[in-house]
Write a protein that holds these residues in place. Sequence first.
Motif, PDB file in Angstrom:
ATOM      1  N   VAL A   1      32.675  28.072 -83.015  1.00 49.49           N
ATOM      2  CA  VAL A   1      32.662  28.421 -84.445  1.00 49.49           C
ATOM      3  C   VAL A   1      33.801  29.375 -84.802  1.00 49.49           C
ATOM      4  O   VAL A   1      33.847  29.896 -85.915  1.00 49.49           O
ATOM      5  CB  VAL A   1      31.309  29.039 -84.847  1.00 49.49           C
ATOM      6  CG1 VAL A   1      30.172  28.061 -84.573  1.00 49.49           C
ATOM      7  CG2 VAL A   1      31.069  30.362 -84.133  1.00 49.49           C
ATOM      8  N   GLY A   2      34.691  29.596 -83.860  1.00 53.91           N
ATOM      9  CA  GLY A   2      35.808  30.501 -84.093  1.00 53.91           C
ATOM     10  C   GLY A   2      36.665  30.545 -82.843  1.00 53.91           C
ATOM     11  O   GLY A   2      36.575  29.652 -81.980  1.00 53.91           O
ATOM     12  N   ASN A   3      37.473  31.585 -82.747  1.00 52.16           N
ATOM     13  CA  ASN A   3      38.415  31.691 -81.631  1.00 52.16           C
ATOM     14  C   ASN A   3      38.304  33.073 -80.978  1.00 52.16           C
ATOM     15  O   ASN A   3      38.959  34.021 -81.412  1.00 52.16           O
ATOM     16  CB  ASN A   3      39.835  31.459 -82.159  1.00 52.16           C
ATOM     17  CG  ASN A   3      40.876  31.463 -81.064  1.00 52.16           C
ATOM     18  OD1 ASN A   3      40.591  31.833 -79.920  1.00 52.16           O
ATOM     19  ND2 ASN A   3      42.077  31.056 -81.409  1.00 52.16           N
ATOM     20  N   PRO A   4      37.460  33.191 -79.946  1.00 48.13           N
ATOM     21  CA  PRO A   4      37.263  34.511 -79.327  1.00 48.13           C
ATOM     22  C   PRO A   4      38.493  35.029 -78.577  1.00 48.13           C
ATOM     23  O   PRO A   4      38.561  36.214 -78.246  1.00 48.13           O
ATOM     24  CB  PRO A   4      36.095  34.266 -78.353  1.00 48.13           C
ATOM     25  CG  PRO A   4      36.119  32.812 -78.080  1.00 48.13           C
ATOM     26  CD  PRO A   4      36.637  32.149 -79.322  1.00 48.13           C
TER      27      PRO A   4
ATOM     28  N   ILE B   1      25.188  32.670 -79.129  1.00 48.79           N
ATOM     29  CA  ILE B   1      24.134  33.701 -79.178  1.00 48.79           C
ATOM     30  C   ILE B   1      23.170  33.445 -80.331  1.00 48.79           C
ATOM     31  O   ILE B   1      21.976  33.744 -80.239  1.00 48.79           O
ATOM     32  CB  ILE B   1      24.773  35.104 -79.273  1.00 48.79           C
ATOM     33  CG1 ILE B   1      25.606  35.364 -78.015  1.00 48.79           C
ATOM     34  CG2 ILE B   1      23.705  36.194 -79.408  1.00 48.79           C
ATOM     35  CD1 ILE B   1      26.466  36.613 -78.084  1.00 48.79           C
TER      36      ILE B   1
ATOM     37  N   LYS C   1      17.933  37.781 -79.362  1.00 48.59           N
ATOM     38  CA  LYS C   1      19.330  38.211 -79.420  1.00 48.59           C
ATOM     39  C   LYS C   1      19.507  39.633 -78.876  1.00 48.59           C
ATOM     40  O   LYS C   1      20.524  39.941 -78.264  1.00 48.59           O
ATOM     41  CB  LYS C   1      19.850  38.107 -80.860  1.00 48.59           C
ATOM     42  CG  LYS C   1      19.877  36.667 -81.365  1.00 48.59           C
ATOM     43  CD  LYS C   1      20.313  36.580 -82.809  1.00 48.59           C
ATOM     44  CE  LYS C   1      20.333  35.131 -83.281  1.00 48.59           C
ATOM     45  NZ  LYS C   1      19.047  34.423 -83.201  1.00 48.59           N
TER      46      LYS C   1
ATOM     47  N   SER D   1      34.371  39.904 -76.772  1.00 50.25           N
ATOM     48  CA  SER D   1      35.064  39.270 -77.888  1.00 50.25           C
ATOM     49  C   SER D   1      34.334  37.961 -78.140  1.00 50.25           C
ATOM     50  O   SER D   1      34.494  36.997 -77.390  1.00 50.25           O
ATOM     51  CB  SER D   1      36.542  39.023 -77.562  1.00 50.25           C
ATOM     52  OG  SER D   1      37.186  38.410 -78.670  1.00 50.25           O
ATOM     53  N   ILE D   2      33.501  37.976 -79.166  1.00 51.93           N
ATOM     54  CA  ILE D   2      32.646  36.821 -79.400  1.00 51.93           C
ATOM     55  C   ILE D   2      32.771  36.335 -80.835  1.00 51.93           C
ATOM     56  O   ILE D   2      33.078  37.116 -81.741  1.00 51.93           O
ATOM     57  CB  ILE D   2      31.163  37.139 -79.084  1.00 51.93           C
ATOM     58  CG1 ILE D   2      30.632  38.236 -79.995  1.00 51.93           C
ATOM     59  CG2 ILE D   2      30.992  37.539 -77.630  1.00 51.93           C
ATOM     60  CD1 ILE D   2      29.155  38.553 -79.764  1.00 51.93           C
ATOM     61  N   THR D   3      32.568  35.061 -81.005  1.00 58.06           N
ATOM     62  CA  THR D   3      32.460  34.495 -82.346  1.00 58.06           C
ATOM     63  C   THR D   3      31.099  33.823 -82.438  1.00 58.06           C
ATOM     64  O   THR D   3      30.642  33.190 -81.481  1.00 58.06           O
ATOM     65  CB  THR D   3      33.582  33.482 -82.635  1.00 58.06           C
ATOM     66  OG1 THR D   3      33.666  32.546 -81.569  1.00 58.06           O
ATOM     67  CG2 THR D   3      34.906  34.172 -82.781  1.00 58.06           C
ATOM     68  N   ASP D   4      30.457  33.988 -83.576  1.00 60.53           N
ATOM     69  CA  ASP D   4      29.115  33.438 -83.688  1.00 60.53           C
ATOM     70  C   ASP D   4      28.715  33.297 -85.147  1.00 60.53           C
ATOM     71  O   ASP D   4      29.419  33.759 -86.038  1.00 60.53           O
ATOM     72  CB  ASP D   4      28.093  34.301 -82.944  1.00 60.53           C
ATOM     73  CG  ASP D   4      27.091  33.445 -82.191  1.00 60.53           C
ATOM     74  OD1 ASP D   4      26.546  32.501 -82.793  1.00 60.53           O
ATOM     75  OD2 ASP D   4      26.856  33.718 -81.011  1.00 60.53           O
ATOM     76  N   ILE D   5      27.580  32.665 -85.332  1.00 55.82           N
ATOM     77  CA  ILE D   5      27.037  32.447 -86.669  1.00 55.82           C
ATOM     78  C   ILE D   5      26.010  33.533 -86.957  1.00 55.82           C
ATOM     79  O   ILE D   5      25.161  33.833 -86.115  1.00 55.82           O
ATOM     80  CB  ILE D   5      26.329  31.078 -86.739  1.00 55.82           C
ATOM     81  CG1 ILE D   5      27.295  29.936 -86.437  1.00 55.82           C
ATOM     82  CG2 ILE D   5      25.684  30.873 -88.104  1.00 55.82           C
ATOM     83  CD1 ILE D   5      28.360  29.743 -87.481  1.00 55.82           C
ATOM     84  N   VAL D   6      26.106  34.127 -88.120  1.00 56.36           N
ATOM     85  CA  VAL D   6      25.094  35.096 -88.537  1.00 56.36           C
ATOM     86  C   VAL D   6      24.551  34.668 -89.897  1.00 56.36           C
ATOM     87  O   VAL D   6      25.204  33.942 -90.648  1.00 56.36           O
ATOM     88  CB  VAL D   6      25.657  36.534 -88.621  1.00 56.36           C
ATOM     89  CG1 VAL D   6      26.110  37.016 -87.253  1.00 56.36           C
ATOM     90  CG2 VAL D   6      26.788  36.623 -89.631  1.00 56.36           C
ATOM     91  N   SER D   7      23.357  35.133 -90.160  1.00 52.59           N
ATOM     92  CA  SER D   7      22.721  34.816 -91.431  1.00 52.59           C
ATOM     93  C   SER D   7      22.450  36.111 -92.191  1.00 52.59           C
ATOM     94  O   SER D   7      21.932  37.069 -91.619  1.00 52.59           O
ATOM     95  CB  SER D   7      21.405  34.074 -91.170  1.00 52.59           C
ATOM     96  OG  SER D   7      20.674  33.981 -92.367  1.00 52.59           O
TER      97      SER D   7
END
Lengths: 50, 203
Positions: free
Chosen positions: B67-70, B156, B162, B180-186
């Motif tokens: 979902v991105g570029n860590p 994650i 979590k 260095s993480i990319t993830d989805i949050v709500s």
Amino acid sequence: MFSLLEESGFERVKSAVVPHFRFRHQSTRNSAEAFGVKAVMLTATKPDGD
Amino acid sequence: MHNAADAQTSLEAVLKDEIIRMYEEVADNPTAEFHFFHGREAAELFGYDPDLLDRAPVGAVNSFAGVGNPHQRADLKPGETVLDLGSGAGLDSIIASWGVGPTGNVIGVDLNPTMCHKAQAHAASTGTTMECHEGRMEDIPLPDATVDVVISNGVINLSFRKRRVVEEMFRVLKPGGRISITDIVSGKQLTQSIVNDPKLWAS
């Protein structure tokens, strides 16, 4: 997630929205928008002295 | 009669199967259309270096479901040990292995042993190596304080626990180590109907 990182002991927690992230279909985008769903980049550091 | 903990354990087991099914489908049918962008199209959208994508195995690139570029903020250095949490078909692990060089070490962890084997095969085909352990991000199968950098890409958010995942990342990092993480949050609490639906949650 930001709060979880800080509460777990991480320092220098930083977040930024991932540019260009989106779902493929408009219907999914609408649902995501309704729930405030977005992709984020998070960086953080474990303290040196831990 | 089941209590709440039993119900969550049961839901987690169903969710594990659904996650494995969905990401195997991406790996096995890279030309299929999913509700998320995947493959090279997604990687380029998130700013992955096209030269690195050209060097990487086609199978790893086509199976990319991040979902991105860590890597953009990982700042990997030669000799570092990197943990790729939810390593999938291995694209991020392979790029990390190029970042840390031959004196470094990349360790993948994935729920699915089949994906671990694929990731290792993809890495080997580029002349690099990676370890990959079947395991859960809530119980990372690594000793304390053994990792310099944790990277993760869109994984994650799939966990019901979590806080536990974050605590595990903290545990395996060396002092001074980083994530260095990319993830989805709500931004809003998901409805119970979403939480209780493994297909929606895995999405």
